[in-house]
Design an enzyme around this catalytic site. Sequence first.
Site, PDB file in Angstrom:
ATOM      1  N   PRO A   9      37.345  46.657  31.651  1.00 39.31           N
ATOM      2  CA  PRO A   9      38.551  47.256  32.221  1.00 39.31           C
ATOM      3  C   PRO A   9      39.800  46.392  32.143  1.00 39.31           C
ATOM      4  O   PRO A   9      39.758  45.184  32.387  1.00 39.31           O
ATOM      5  CB  PRO A   9      38.174  47.524  33.685  1.00 39.31           C
ATOM      6  N   TYR A  22      46.848  35.491  30.644  1.00 34.95           N
ATOM      7  CA  TYR A  22      46.081  36.040  29.523  1.00 34.95           C
ATOM      8  C   TYR A  22      46.741  35.854  28.149  1.00 34.95           C
ATOM      9  O   TYR A  22      46.195  36.296  27.140  1.00 34.95           O
ATOM     10  CB  TYR A  22      45.807  37.532  29.766  1.00 34.95           C
ATOM     11  N   ALA A  76      36.494  42.467  34.898  1.00 30.24           N
ATOM     12  CA  ALA A  76      36.153  42.355  36.329  1.00 30.24           C
ATOM     13  C   ALA A  76      34.672  42.642  36.591  1.00 30.24           C
ATOM     14  O   ALA A  76      34.091  42.112  37.555  1.00 30.24           O
ATOM     15  CB  ALA A  76      37.026  43.295  37.151  1.00 30.24           C
ATOM     16  N   GLU A  97      29.113  35.990  26.206  1.00 27.69           N
ATOM     17  CA  GLU A  97      30.156  36.433  27.134  1.00 27.69           C
ATOM     18  C   GLU A  97      31.441  35.646  26.866  1.00 27.69           C
ATOM     19  O   GLU A  97      31.398  34.427  26.754  1.00 27.69           O
ATOM     20  CB  GLU A  97      29.681  36.204  28.572  1.00 27.69           C
ATOM     21  N   HIS A  99      35.570  35.055  27.997  1.00 32.84           N
ATOM     22  CA  HIS A  99      36.693  35.275  28.911  1.00 32.84           C
ATOM     23  C   HIS A  99      37.929  34.608  28.346  1.00 32.84           C
ATOM     24  O   HIS A  99      37.874  33.438  27.941  1.00 32.84           O
ATOM     25  CB  HIS A  99      36.390  34.725  30.305  1.00 32.84           C
ATOM     26  N   ARG A 106      39.970  29.626  38.436  1.00 33.42           N
ATOM     27  CA  ARG A 106      40.776  30.654  39.113  1.00 33.42           C
ATOM     28  C   ARG A 106      40.221  30.910  40.520  1.00 33.42           C
ATOM     29  O   ARG A 106      39.625  30.020  41.115  1.00 33.42           O
ATOM     30  CB  ARG A 106      40.805  31.916  38.236  1.00 33.42           C
TER      31      ARG A 106
HETATM   32  O1  CA2 Z   1      39.685  36.110  31.450  1.00 28.34           O
HETATM   33  C1  CA2 Z   1      39.122  37.162  31.141  1.00 28.34           C
HETATM   34  O2  CA2 Z   1      38.947  37.522  29.994  1.00 28.34           O
HETATM   35  C2  CA2 Z   1      38.681  38.116  32.267  1.00 28.34           C
HETATM   36  O3  CA2 Z   1      37.442  38.693  31.880  1.00 28.34           O
HETATM   37  C3  CA2 Z   1      39.764  39.178  32.347  1.00 28.34           C
HETATM   38  C4  CA2 Z   1      39.557  40.162  33.504  1.00 28.34           C
HETATM   39  C5  CA2 Z   1      39.290  39.447  34.809  1.00 28.34           C
HETATM   40  O4  CA2 Z   1      38.944  40.386  35.814  1.00 28.34           O
HETATM   41  C6  CA2 Z   1      38.168  38.429  34.684  1.00 28.34           C
HETATM   42  O5  CA2 Z   1      38.016  37.755  35.924  1.00 28.34           O
HETATM   43  C7  CA2 Z   1      38.478  37.417  33.604  1.00 28.34           C
HETATM   44  C8  CA2 Z   1      40.790  41.034  33.686  1.00 28.34           C
HETATM   45  C9  CA2 Z   1      41.326  41.685  32.464  1.00 28.34           C
HETATM   46  C10 CA2 Z   1      42.636  42.272  32.824  1.00 28.34           C
HETATM   47  O6  CA2 Z   1      43.561  41.953  31.846  1.00 28.34           O
HETATM   48  C11 CA2 Z   1      44.876  42.127  32.145  1.00 28.34           C
HETATM   49  C12 CA2 Z   1      45.722  42.017  31.088  1.00 28.34           C
HETATM   50  C13 CA2 Z   1      47.075  42.155  31.282  1.00 28.34           C
HETATM   51  C14 CA2 Z   1      47.577  42.430  32.531  1.00 28.34           C
HETATM   52  C15 CA2 Z   1      46.706  42.531  33.599  1.00 28.34           C
HETATM   53  C16 CA2 Z   1      45.352  42.393  33.410  1.00 28.34           C
END
Ligand code: CA2
Length: 144
Positions: A9, A22, A76, A97, A99, A106
């Site tokens: 997601p 990100y 998430a 996996e 990230h 974090r």
């Molecule tokens: O660091 C990662 O790749 C995560 O898997 C990204 C997830 C987060 O819930 C994990 O803890 C770590 C969130 C992806 C959401 O991506 C966004 C991108 C742009 C703006 C907001 C969220």
Amino acid sequence: MKILVLNGPNLNMLGVREPDIYGKENYASLCKTVEDEAKRLGIQVDIRQSNHEGQLVDWIQEAFGVFDGIVINPAAYTHYSIAILDALKAVGLPAVEVHISDIHKREDFRKHSVTAPACIGQISGKGIYGYVLGIRMLYDHING
Ligand code: CA2
């Protein structure tokens, strides 16, 4: 060799907000990075993204007998999806996996991954390049 790359997601929102966490690259450039690496290695990749847990579980199940391995950023769901953990265990395909951000630096709730125990490795905090590392890890693992 065929590798399935799954994204959970909100990863489709990459580059739109939170570039400090990100990075500036968007989802299309993530896909291009993965496709370029696949071409370099001479393998096939199928890249998918869903905001829905059940869809990700369906794709993991359907990968059995079709793909040789999975690179997954459960987003998430990493932190609470026993359904994704069980699906990865059920198919038994090698999975890595990934990230984008460093989940270990974090909030406390991001430090734990429930899905990682079903994976041969976890790459965290290397940005989009983490997908390249994930594909290479899988490639080396499958090639023995
Ligand atoms: O660091 C990662 O790749 C995560 O898997 C990204 C997830 C987060 O819930 C994990 O803890 C770590 C969130 C992806 C959401 O991506 C966004 C991108 C742009 C703006 C907001 C969220």
